[in-house]
Design a protein around this motif. Structure first.
Motif, PDB file in Angstrom:
ATOM      1  N   ARG A  94     -10.881   0.824   0.550  1.00 58.73           N
ATOM      2  CA  ARG A  94     -11.316  -0.402  -0.127  1.00 58.73           C
ATOM      3  C   ARG A  94     -11.443  -0.214  -1.634  1.00 58.73           C
ATOM      4  O   ARG A  94     -11.371  -1.181  -2.400  1.00 58.73           O
ATOM      5  CB  ARG A  94     -12.658  -0.866   0.457  1.00 58.73           C
ATOM      6  N   VAL A  95     -11.600   1.040  -2.072  1.00 60.72           N
ATOM      7  CA  VAL A  95     -11.681   1.336  -3.505  1.00 60.72           C
ATOM      8  C   VAL A  95     -10.402   0.908  -4.211  1.00 60.72           C
ATOM      9  O   VAL A  95     -10.417   0.507  -5.384  1.00 60.72           O
ATOM     10  CB  VAL A  95     -11.926   2.849  -3.723  1.00 60.72           C
ATOM     11  N   PHE A  96      -9.272   0.976  -3.497  1.00 64.37           N
ATOM     12  CA  PHE A  96      -7.966   0.682  -4.104  1.00 64.37           C
ATOM     13  C   PHE A  96      -7.510  -0.760  -3.855  1.00 64.37           C
ATOM     14  O   PHE A  96      -6.430  -1.146  -4.290  1.00 64.37           O
ATOM     15  CB  PHE A  96      -6.900   1.627  -3.540  1.00 64.37           C
ATOM     16  N   GLU A  97      -8.328  -1.558  -3.167  1.00 63.95           N
ATOM     17  CA  GLU A  97      -7.893  -2.891  -2.745  1.00 63.95           C
ATOM     18  C   GLU A  97      -7.541  -3.794  -3.919  1.00 63.95           C
ATOM     19  O   GLU A  97      -6.522  -4.498  -3.893  1.00 63.95           O
ATOM     20  CB  GLU A  97      -8.977  -3.548  -1.888  1.00 63.95           C
ATOM     21  N   ASN A  98      -8.349  -3.800  -4.965  1.00 65.95           N
ATOM     22  CA  ASN A  98      -8.064  -4.646  -6.128  1.00 65.95           C
ATOM     23  C   ASN A  98      -6.784  -4.218  -6.824  1.00 65.95           C
ATOM     24  O   ASN A  98      -6.012  -5.063  -7.304  1.00 65.95           O
ATOM     25  CB  ASN A  98      -9.235  -4.598  -7.115  1.00 65.95           C
ATOM     26  N   ASP A  99      -6.539  -2.898  -6.889  1.00 65.52           N
ATOM     27  CA  ASP A  99      -5.303  -2.407  -7.498  1.00 65.52           C
ATOM     28  C   ASP A  99      -4.085  -2.878  -6.719  1.00 65.52           C
ATOM     29  O   ASP A  99      -3.079  -3.292  -7.291  1.00 65.52           O
ATOM     30  CB  ASP A  99      -5.297  -0.876  -7.556  1.00 65.52           C
ATOM     31  N   VAL A 100      -4.197  -2.811  -5.396  1.00 61.12           N
ATOM     32  CA  VAL A 100      -3.071  -3.202  -4.547  1.00 61.12           C
ATOM     33  C   VAL A 100      -2.808  -4.700  -4.651  1.00 61.12           C
ATOM     34  O   VAL A 100      -1.669  -5.144  -4.765  1.00 61.12           O
ATOM     35  CB  VAL A 100      -3.342  -2.813  -3.076  1.00 61.12           C
ATOM     36  N   LYS A 101      -3.885  -5.500  -4.645  1.00 56.46           N
ATOM     37  CA  LYS A 101      -3.728  -6.951  -4.730  1.00 56.46           C
ATOM     38  C   LYS A 101      -3.155  -7.370  -6.072  1.00 56.46           C
ATOM     39  O   LYS A 101      -2.445  -8.367  -6.170  1.00 56.46           O
ATOM     40  CB  LYS A 101      -5.081  -7.626  -4.520  1.00 56.46           C
ATOM     41  N   GLY A 102      -3.468  -6.597  -7.114  1.00 58.62           N
ATOM     42  CA  GLY A 102      -3.003  -6.954  -8.448  1.00 58.62           C
ATOM     43  C   GLY A 102      -1.627  -6.424  -8.783  1.00 58.62           C
ATOM     44  O   GLY A 102      -1.074  -6.727  -9.840  1.00 58.62           O
ATOM     45  N   TRP A 148       0.822  -1.217   0.000  1.00 59.23           N
ATOM     46  CA  TRP A 148       0.000   0.000   0.000  1.00 59.23           C
ATOM     47  C   TRP A 148       0.854   1.264   0.000  1.00 59.23           C
ATOM     48  O   TRP A 148       0.324   2.370   0.143  1.00 59.23           O
ATOM     49  CB  TRP A 148      -0.902   0.026   1.233  1.00 59.23           C
ATOM     50  N   SER A 149       2.157   1.152  -0.146  1.00 58.56           N
ATOM     51  CA  SER A 149       3.063   2.295   0.022  1.00 58.56           C
ATOM     52  C   SER A 149       2.671   3.512  -0.804  1.00 58.56           C
ATOM     53  O   SER A 149       2.607   4.633  -0.299  1.00 58.56           O
ATOM     54  CB  SER A 149       4.503   1.890  -0.328  1.00 58.56           C
ATOM     55  N   SER A 162       4.990  16.091  -4.790  1.00 58.25           N
ATOM     56  CA  SER A 162       5.709  16.450  -6.008  1.00 58.25           C
ATOM     57  C   SER A 162       6.828  15.462  -6.276  1.00 58.25           C
ATOM     58  O   SER A 162       7.327  15.370  -7.383  1.00 58.25           O
ATOM     59  CB  SER A 162       6.297  17.860  -5.873  1.00 58.25           C
ATOM     60  N   SER A 163       7.245  14.698  -5.261  1.00 62.70           N
ATOM     61  CA  SER A 163       8.325  13.736  -5.420  1.00 62.70           C
ATOM     62  C   SER A 163       7.830  12.401  -5.939  1.00 62.70           C
ATOM     63  O   SER A 163       8.607  11.475  -6.106  1.00 62.70           O
ATOM     64  CB  SER A 163       9.041  13.520  -4.076  1.00 62.70           C
ATOM     65  N   THR A 164       6.529  12.251  -6.158  1.00 59.71           N
ATOM     66  CA  THR A 164       5.986  10.962  -6.570  1.00 59.71           C
ATOM     67  C   THR A 164       5.819  10.855  -8.077  1.00 59.71           C
ATOM     68  O   THR A 164       5.221   9.912  -8.569  1.00 59.71           O
ATOM     69  CB  THR A 164       4.611  10.740  -5.902  1.00 59.71           C
ATOM     70  N   ASN A 165       6.371  11.791  -8.827  1.00 56.81           N
ATOM     71  CA  ASN A 165       6.141  11.798 -10.271  1.00 56.81           C
ATOM     72  C   ASN A 165       6.760  10.607 -10.982  1.00 56.81           C
ATOM     73  O   ASN A 165       6.312  10.210 -12.050  1.00 56.81           O
ATOM     74  CB  ASN A 165       6.704  13.092 -10.881  1.00 56.81           C
ATOM     75  N   ASP A 166       7.837  10.013 -10.426  1.00 55.45           N
ATOM     76  CA  ASP A 166       8.513   8.912 -11.086  1.00 55.45           C
ATOM     77  C   ASP A 166       7.917   7.567 -10.722  1.00 55.45           C
ATOM     78  O   ASP A 166       8.368   6.542 -11.225  1.00 55.45           O
ATOM     79  CB  ASP A 166      10.011   8.933 -10.731  1.00 55.45           C
ATOM     80  N   LEU A 167       6.943   7.487  -9.802  1.00 59.75           N
ATOM     81  CA  LEU A 167       6.296   6.219  -9.471  1.00 59.75           C
ATOM     82  C   LEU A 167       5.460   5.763 -10.643  1.00 59.75           C
ATOM     83  O   LEU A 167       4.621   6.497 -11.126  1.00 59.75           O
ATOM     84  CB  LEU A 167       5.401   6.379  -8.240  1.00 59.75           C
ATOM     85  N   ASP A 168       5.650   4.529 -11.087  1.00 58.72           N
ATOM     86  CA  ASP A 168       4.903   4.067 -12.249  1.00 58.72           C
ATOM     87  C   ASP A 168       4.059   2.838 -11.968  1.00 58.72           C
ATOM     88  O   ASP A 168       3.427   2.311 -12.878  1.00 58.72           O
ATOM     89  CB  ASP A 168       5.857   3.779 -13.412  1.00 58.72           C
ATOM     90  N   GLU A 169       4.019   2.349 -10.733  1.00 58.36           N
ATOM     91  CA  GLU A 169       3.195   1.170 -10.451  1.00 58.36           C
ATOM     92  C   GLU A 169       1.721   1.537 -10.509  1.00 58.36           C
ATOM     93  O   GLU A 169       0.884   0.782 -10.950  1.00 58.36           O
ATOM     94  CB  GLU A 169       3.544   0.590  -9.078  1.00 58.36           C
ATOM     95  N   PHE A 170       1.386   2.708 -10.015  1.00 56.42           N
ATOM     96  CA  PHE A 170       0.031   3.233 -10.115  1.00 56.42           C
ATOM     97  C   PHE A 170       0.094   4.565 -10.841  1.00 56.42           C
ATOM     98  O   PHE A 170       1.051   5.308 -10.715  1.00 56.42           O
ATOM     99  CB  PHE A 170      -0.572   3.472  -8.720  1.00 56.42           C
ATOM    100  N   ASP A 171      -0.937   4.869 -11.580  1.00 54.08           N
ATOM    101  CA  ASP A 171      -1.029   6.187 -12.187  1.00 54.08           C
ATOM    102  C   ASP A 171      -1.562   7.147 -11.133  1.00 54.08           C
ATOM    103  O   ASP A 171      -2.654   6.955 -10.596  1.00 54.08           O
ATOM    104  CB  ASP A 171      -1.976   6.136 -13.387  1.00 54.08           C
TER     105      ASP A 171
END
Length: 222
Positions: free
Chosen positions: A121-129, A95-96, A148-157
């Protein structure tokens, strides 16, 4: 029935007779020294609380709720803000990214812990997948609290997370509106629904009025 009404409210979250009896014994049993020690232990449990990947969101939430009830019974109530921030920080590594963004969302500190859980709970399926690599998870640990430092995260949009959060908040408001008025809001699918971009905050430059994909900050820097 023997309890005073002032004490009854502190036990309303108990789910069964055994849990209530254990809480009553913990609250009223023992001397002052043992009660003081129990308060200290509960505080330590709160500070060290965490949810493992195997435990999951639901079980972690139930355990956290029980801990909050015990703290309240012993007169060590936790503010809504502190409870919400603690629970978000305690979520497992899966869930980070969601947790990082949710902690900075407007209104999150005023939600009840129940509403926060329901919105997560809305994000639960995304996290599990998700199948984050160990290297990407290590990078998350060094990310600043500033979104502003999260721009390079690509696991979730990030924009998708933001929109899902807004939808969850609107859904919660609609349910409360129906509960108070008995009226359901109806939307005509044929009519386009306008979106007010003036309330949108860009993750790149933190200015309102556009999404990160439309931001020209990076183009200007280049």
């Amino acid at each position: 029935m023997a309890l005073l009404e002032d004490h009854l409210a502190k036990f309303h979250k108990m789910t069964d007779a055994k849990e209530m009896w254990d809480a009553i014994k913990s609250k009223f049993g023992g001397n002052d020294e043992s009660k003081k020690m129990h308060k200290y232990i509960l505080k330590q449990q709160f500070e060290g609380f965490s949810v493992s990947n195997s435990e999951g969101l639901h079980k972690g939430y139930d355990r956290f709720q029980c801990l909050l009830s015990q703290l309240e019974i012993h007169g060590v109530g936790v503010s809504t803000k502190d409870a919400n921030q603690k629970f978000l920080r305690s979520l497992s590594s899966a869930w980070s990214q969601v947790s990082l963004i949710m902690r900075t969302k407007p209104g999150v500190d005023s939600l009840s812990i129940d509403d926060l859980y329901n919105n997560l709970r809305v994000f639960e399926n995304d996290v599990k997948g998700s199948t984050a690599s160990s290297s990407s998870m290590q990078n998350v640990a060094f990310i600043s609290e500033n979104t502003s430092s999260t721009n390079d995260l690509d696991e979730f949009d990030l924009e998708e997370i933001d929109l899902k959060w807004q939808v969850a908040m609107i859904s919660m408001r609609m349910k409360k509106f129906y509960k108070k008025t008995g009226r359901k809001l109806q939307f005509d699918a044929k009519e386009p629904v306008g979106f007010d971009k003036t309330k949108v905050e860009c993750y790149n430059c933190q200015k309102t009025g556009h999404f990160a994909r439309d931001c020209r900050t990076k183009e200007i820097k280049k």
